[in-house]
Write a protein that holds these residues in place. Structure first.
Motif, PDB file in Angstrom:
ATOM      1  N   TYR A  81       0.925  -1.338   0.064  1.00 43.90           N
ATOM      2  CA  TYR A  81       0.010   0.132   0.071  1.00 43.90           C
ATOM      3  C   TYR A  81       0.693   1.348  -0.029  1.00 43.90           C
ATOM      4  N   LYS A  82       1.976   1.089  -0.085  1.00 46.66           N
ATOM      5  CA  LYS A  82       3.034   2.310   0.096  1.00 46.66           C
ATOM      6  C   LYS A  82       2.618   2.911   1.121  1.00 46.66           C
ATOM      7  N   ASP A  83       2.277   4.410   1.211  1.00 45.19           N
ATOM      8  CA  ASP A  83       1.819   5.173   2.403  1.00 45.19           C
ATOM      9  C   ASP A  83       0.765   5.594   2.150  1.00 45.19           C
ATOM     10  N   LYS A  84      -0.039   4.894   1.456  1.00 47.40           N
ATOM     11  CA  LYS A  84      -1.701   5.438   0.955  1.00 47.40           C
ATOM     12  C   LYS A  84      -2.500   4.667   2.021  1.00 47.40           C
ATOM     13  N   THR A  85      -2.323   4.017   2.827  1.00 43.44           N
ATOM     14  CA  THR A  85      -2.956   3.446   3.755  1.00 43.44           C
ATOM     15  C   THR A  85      -2.772   3.863   5.200  1.00 43.44           C
ATOM     16  N   GLN A  86      -3.561   4.292   5.949  1.00 45.41           N
ATOM     17  CA  GLN A  86      -3.446   4.592   7.356  1.00 45.41           C
ATOM     18  C   GLN A  86      -3.214   3.425   8.269  1.00 45.41           C
ATOM     19  N   ILE A  87      -2.264   3.055   8.791  1.00 44.37           N
ATOM     20  CA  ILE A  87      -2.092   2.006   9.625  1.00 44.37           C
ATOM     21  C   ILE A  87      -2.200   2.334  11.354  1.00 44.37           C
ATOM     22  N   MET A  88      -3.206   1.641  11.759  1.00 41.85           N
ATOM     23  CA  MET A  88      -3.437   2.036  13.109  1.00 41.85           C
ATOM     24  C   MET A  88      -3.239   0.705  13.948  1.00 41.85           C
ATOM     25  N   LEU A  89      -2.695   0.907  15.392  1.00 42.30           N
ATOM     26  CA  LEU A  89      -2.372  -0.133  16.051  1.00 42.30           C
ATOM     27  C   LEU A  89      -3.214  -0.044  17.294  1.00 42.30           C
ATOM     28  N   GLN A  90      -3.822  -1.121  17.588  1.00 39.63           N
ATOM     29  CA  GLN A  90      -4.646  -0.945  18.736  1.00 39.63           C
ATOM     30  C   GLN A  90      -4.080  -2.058  19.951  1.00 39.63           C
ATOM     31  N   THR A  91      -3.494  -1.424  20.994  1.00 42.33           N
ATOM     32  CA  THR A  91      -2.720  -2.066  21.894  1.00 42.33           C
ATOM     33  C   THR A  91      -3.239  -1.629  23.416  1.00 42.33           C
TER      34      THR A  91
END
Length: 314
Positions: A81-91
């Protein structure tokens, strides 16, 4: 409802149920012996994700308990996705430190949600100040600290941000579904009028078309679901099937048109299971998710997408 499912606004992926904690309210039985899938399976799932995703939420379990697999996932997501997708981490934040935080940011995580600020988690929010200081030391934004559930704000990714939340009496615990350890420990919402299906993380909008919330699909390990609680049987297997193909397949059924509107009580009307009967059963079962389970167990075949026991339909 959308026509092109190869673009998904939001995917919530629980890639592991391994966790350093063992909360009573956990819906998917996460814990030190929680269910896991292999790194190879996770990478196969990425191959089967839609070509375009606006945001991807990685969760658990505790994703930092599977750090090696998490890093491999992030590396492959960056390639796809390169940098086109927002990656979110739920921790839960228990395992987070400076070195891990820097690595996660370098690998493309742009949003951190600490989902443990409640009385059920091990530290019950005691690390909040410490983690806040850590985030601010990396110039992260705390402009929006609530869960990103409003469609107009969920795509902000110009700066790495963070938020804090947990299972309060009003949210998540307040709408707790009869699943996993929550069911075992009797920590679930016994209110037949409560409709978790009608909000984000419920099924509403999983096929798109809602103006106020993003289209969101849940993947529990490999199980493709219209909601976080998950239907009795999954819509499909993300290890073997393209998520877009699965969504297109179920979108042809009126059953899932109703779920997309967040109305589990009307989903059986096209096959003769009336809203009146659905609400009666929900009242007896005390929870809309338990009615949904019964519906797919007794009235509708998820694999064949056709009614069961046609002569017995109410």
């Amino acid at each position: 409802m959308k026509k092109n499912f190869n673009h998904c606004e939001s995917i919530y992926w629980v890639f592991t149920q391994l966790c350093n904690d063992k909360c009573d309210h956990c819906y998917n039985l996460s814990g030190p012996k929680g269910e896991r899938i292999t790194e190879e399976e996770c990478l196969s799932i990425i191959d089967n994700l839609p070509d375009k995703i606006d945001r991807l939420i990685l969760s658990g379990g505790e994703p930092l308990a599977e750090r090696k697999i998490l890093y491999s996932i992030l590396d492959k997501l960056k390639i796809k996705y390169k940098d086109k997708t927002q990656i979110m981490l739920q921790t839960n934040g228990d395992l987070l430190n400076e070195e891990i935080l820097d690595t996660l940011i370098e690998k493309g995580v742009t949003r951190f949600d600490i989902a443990s600020i409640d009385r059920y988690h091990k530290f019950a929010g005691k690390r909040k100040d410490e983690i806040t200081k850590l985030f601010l030391s990396r110039n992260m934004s705390d402009e929006i600290t609530e869960p990103l559930v409003v469609k107009n704000i969920y795509l902000k990714k110009d700066k790495v941000s963070f938020g804090f939340w947990g299972a309060t009496e009003d949210m998540w615990l307040g709408g707790n579904w009869a699943r996993g350890r929550a069911l075992e420990k009797d920590v679930w919402k016994k209110d037949p009028s409560h409709n978790f299906c009608a909000i984000l993380s419920g099924a509403r909008g999983f096929l798109g078309g809602e103006e106020d919330i993003p289209q969101e699909v849940s993947i529990q390990l490999w199980k493709i679901n219209p909601c976080c609680p998950g239907t009795k049987y999954p819509l499909g297997d993300a290890r073997k099937e393209k998520v877009a193909d699965v969504l297109e397949r179920v979108s042809k059924s009126k059953i899932f048109h109703s779920l997309n509107k967040g109305d589990a009580w009307k989903m059986g009307e096209s096959i003769g299971v009336t809203e009146k009967y659905a609400k009666e059963r929900t009242y007896e079962l005390k929870n809309v998710c338990l009615w949904c389970d019964e519906f797919f167990e007794n009235h509708f075949d998820m694999n064949k997408l056709e009614p069961k026991n046609k002569n017995k339909i109410k």
